[in-house]
Design an enzyme around this catalytic site. Structure first.
Site, mmCIF file in Angstrom:
data_model
loop_
_atom_site.group_PDB
_atom_site.id
_atom_site.type_symbol
_atom_site.label_atom_id
_atom_site.label_comp_id
_atom_site.label_asym_id
_atom_site.label_seq_id
_atom_site.Cartn_x
_atom_site.Cartn_y
_atom_site.Cartn_z
ATOM 1 N N CYS A 223 0.832 -1.211 0.000
ATOM 2 C CA CYS A 223 0.000 0.000 0.000
ATOM 3 C C CYS A 223 0.866 1.261 0.000
ATOM 4 C CB CYS A 223 -0.927 -0.010 1.212
ATOM 5 S SG CYS A 223 -2.072 1.393 1.229
ATOM 6 N N CYS B 200 0.334 4.857 7.040
ATOM 7 C CA CYS B 200 -0.331 4.629 8.334
ATOM 8 C C CYS B 200 0.656 3.885 9.260
ATOM 9 C CB CYS B 200 -1.615 3.835 8.134
ATOM 10 S SG CYS B 200 -2.655 4.517 6.815
ATOM 11 N N CYS C 118 0.489 0.169 10.304
ATOM 12 C CA CYS C 118 0.005 -0.841 9.351
ATOM 13 C C CYS C 118 1.086 -1.742 8.749
ATOM 14 C CB CYS C 118 -0.764 -0.159 8.217
ATOM 15 S SG CYS C 118 -1.586 -1.383 7.163
ATOM 16 N N CYS D 178 -16.211 -9.889 5.780
ATOM 17 C CA CYS D 178 -15.567 -8.602 5.492
ATOM 18 C C CYS D 178 -14.348 -8.798 4.606
ATOM 19 C CB CYS D 178 -15.104 -7.940 6.774
ATOM 20 S SG CYS D 178 -16.396 -7.776 7.984
ATOM 21 N N CYS E 230 -19.268 -6.935 3.885
ATOM 22 C CA CYS E 230 -18.627 -5.680 4.269
ATOM 23 C C CYS E 230 -17.324 -5.559 3.483
ATOM 24 C CB CYS E 230 -18.343 -5.688 5.775
ATOM 25 S SG CYS E 230 -17.484 -4.197 6.341
ATOM 26 N N CYS F 123 -19.353 1.295 9.124
ATOM 27 C CA CYS F 123 -18.570 0.660 10.180
ATOM 28 C C CYS F 123 -17.351 1.558 10.373
ATOM 29 C CB CYS F 123 -18.163 -0.746 9.735
ATOM 30 S SG CYS F 123 -16.938 -1.522 10.818
ATOM 31 N N ARG G 259 -17.490 -3.588 18.108
ATOM 32 C CA ARG G 259 -16.712 -4.795 17.774
ATOM 33 C C ARG G 259 -15.349 -4.785 18.443
ATOM 34 N NH1 ARG G 259 -17.304 -4.426 12.658
ATOM 35 N NH2 ARG G 259 -19.337 -5.393 12.890
HETATM 36 N N1 SAM Z 1 -6.765 0.172 3.361
HETATM 37 C C1 SAM Z 1 -8.002 0.270 4.002
HETATM 38 C C2 SAM Z 1 -8.093 1.413 4.969
HETATM 39 O O1 SAM Z 1 -7.077 1.968 5.354
HETATM 40 O O2 SAM Z 1 -9.218 1.775 5.314
HETATM 41 C C3 SAM Z 1 -8.491 -0.989 4.683
HETATM 42 C C4 SAM Z 1 -7.613 -1.838 5.544
HETATM 43 S S1 SAM Z 1 -7.006 -1.152 7.063
HETATM 44 C C5 SAM Z 1 -5.873 -2.412 7.450
HETATM 45 C C6 SAM Z 1 -8.351 -1.272 8.212
HETATM 46 C C7 SAM Z 1 -8.081 -0.856 9.647
HETATM 47 O O3 SAM Z 1 -7.355 -1.860 10.332
HETATM 48 C C8 SAM Z 1 -7.284 0.401 9.918
HETATM 49 O O4 SAM Z 1 -8.042 1.570 9.762
HETATM 50 C C9 SAM Z 1 -6.864 0.203 11.355
HETATM 51 O O5 SAM Z 1 -7.822 0.768 12.229
HETATM 52 C C10 SAM Z 1 -6.835 -1.326 11.524
HETATM 53 N N2 SAM Z 1 -5.453 -1.802 11.721
HETATM 54 C C11 SAM Z 1 -4.515 -1.941 10.768
HETATM 55 N N3 SAM Z 1 -3.352 -2.381 11.296
HETATM 56 C C12 SAM Z 1 -3.552 -2.510 12.625
HETATM 57 C C13 SAM Z 1 -2.719 -2.919 13.701
HETATM 58 N N4 SAM Z 1 -1.446 -3.235 13.532
HETATM 59 N N5 SAM Z 1 -3.256 -2.965 14.940
HETATM 60 C C14 SAM Z 1 -4.555 -2.630 15.126
HETATM 61 N N6 SAM Z 1 -5.382 -2.230 14.141
HETATM 62 C C15 SAM Z 1 -4.895 -2.163 12.897
HETATM 63 FE FE1 SF4 Z 2 -2.869 1.237 3.358
HETATM 64 FE FE2 SF4 Z 2 -2.734 0.075 5.744
HETATM 65 FE FE3 SF4 Z 2 -3.196 2.698 5.580
HETATM 66 FE FE4 SF4 Z 2 -5.098 0.943 4.780
HETATM 67 S S1 SF4 Z 2 -4.311 1.200 6.858
HETATM 68 S S2 SF4 Z 2 -4.433 2.795 3.699
HETATM 69 S S3 SF4 Z 2 -3.811 -0.712 3.971
HETATM 70 S S4 SF4 Z 2 -1.312 1.623 4.918
#
Ligand code: SAM
Ligand code: SF4
Ligand code: DTB
Length: 343
Positions: free
Chosen positions: A76, A80, A83, A120, A152, A212, A284
């Protein structure tokens, strides 16, 4: 009318709030000080208040089981900080192509056989791009709905037109988290703005897709940031249909790899506060359950959580085993939401 409130709970696609049963009021004018006072109240009072509201809003006390599948992992563009799927961090997650539709539907069938009512699908995208991949996702949504499951998606940012097309394909809910407070957000994500998140959520809601939206704790934010995030969610034009509360899973290679473990009772406070602010939303208990004892998870369920992701994998990280989750629900006498509970 109380019975309406009961029938309406949890699973309606909604742009507006459901009509709550008597004793439950849905507010969108929460003040920061009120939220802070609730969050910081003595723990047992907080849990009691949250649980009492939970019982009024969800008298059958069922737990929604959601299954999660990463349909497009890694690579990606976004930064973030939490992530594992960002291409900017060396986390060992390999970039993959979108899974073929039949493979996704096979996974959905397996999830249904194990008792999931919602399936989902997550993609590590900044935003949805029109084209063959989006068409394939629409096909996945149609297929999941045809299996009798709620569908979802969490695909990053979305335009109004893309939301409309997802709705047309039958999408039940769209996950897009605020993640944290508007103030702390810039410490965690720089490649897209809080405002853009709010816009995506509005596009889903305006298309008639259930929203959500929730966030993460344990990223170094203050308690005030946590309260401000809940405030931003609760003061939306309609409460999100579901509110995922994630405890950070610190991923080696990400900027947050060294964050200390979230104190379970902090998670309990967060869940109870979410339940009190948004009494008819499904709360959740999401990422981070592997680090929680059974007792801590039960306290979260007592404090107002009524949904979990089940299955051994979230998107790229682990989750308790199916057997462990079933044993926990059984021990507590908690029953999963049945498919016929869906609307
Ligand atoms: N790329 C999309 C987005 O950013 O909306 C969808 C996937 S993203 C992984 C969905 C959510 O997963 C993030 O907004 C975050 O809240 C949660 N998430 C991701 N990595 C995480 C982590 N290491 N620990 C806890 N929550 C996490
Ligand atoms: Fe990309 Fe992860 Fe951010 Fe979603 S949360 S936009 S997958 S970097
Ligand atoms: C949400 O709030 N939590 C889920 C779901 N929405 C998509 C994702 C958690 C991901 C945890 C890290 C991983 O497994 O990659």
């Amino acid at each position: 009318m109380p019975t309406d409130g009961v029938l309406f709970h949890a699973h309606a696609h909604r742009q507006v709030d459901p009509s709550p049963p008597s004793g439950v009021t849905l507010r969108h004018d929460w003040a920061q000080d009120e939220v802070r006072a609730i969050h910081d109240s003595p723990l047992l009072e907080l849990v009691h208040r949250a649980h009492s509201l939970h019982r009024l809003g969800f008298p059958d006390g069922r737990v929604q089981l959601c299954s999660l599948l990463s349909v497009k992992s890694g690579g990606c563009s976004e930064d973030c900080s939490y992530c594992p799927q960002s291409a900017r961090f060396d986390t060992g997650v390999q970039p993959e192509r979108l899974l073929p539709v039949p493979q996704v539907l096979e996974e959905a069938k397996k999830a249904r056989a194990l008792g999931a009512t919602r399936f989902c699908m997550g993609a590590a995208w900044r935003e949805v791009k029109d084209g063959p991949q989006f068409e394939a996702v629409l096909e996945m949504v149609r297929g999941v709905r045809a299996l009798g499951l709620e569908a979802c998606c969490t695909l990053g940012m979305l335009s109004a037109e893309q939301a409309r097309r997802l709705k047309e394909a039958g999408l039940t809910a769209y996950n897009h988290n605020l993640d944290t407070s508007p103030d702390f957000y810039g410490e965690i994500i720089r490649t897209h703005a809080y405002r853009e998140r709010l816009e995506t959520i509005a596009h889903a809601r305006d298309a008639g897709i259930a929203v959500c939206a929730g966030g993460i704790i344990g990223m170094g934010e203050s308690v005030l940031d946590r309260c401000r995030m809940l405030l931003a969610l609760a003061n939306q034009p309609a409460h999100p249909e579901s509110v995922p509360i994630n405890a950070l899973v610190p991923i080696p290679g990400t900027p947050l790899e060294g964050r200390p473990k979230v104190e379970p009772l902090e998670l309990v406070r967060m869940i109870a506060t979410a339940r009190i602010l948004m009494p008819m939303s499904v709360v959740r208990l999401s990422a981070g359950r592997l680090a929680l004892s059974e007792e801590a998870q039960l306290l979260c369920l007592l404090a107002g959580a009524n949904s979990i992701f089940f299955g051994e994998r979230l998107l790229t990280t682990g989750n308790p085993s199916y057997q462990a989750d079933m044993a926990l629900l059984e021990k507590a006498g908690l029953r999963p939401l049945e498919p016929e509970g869906l609307r």
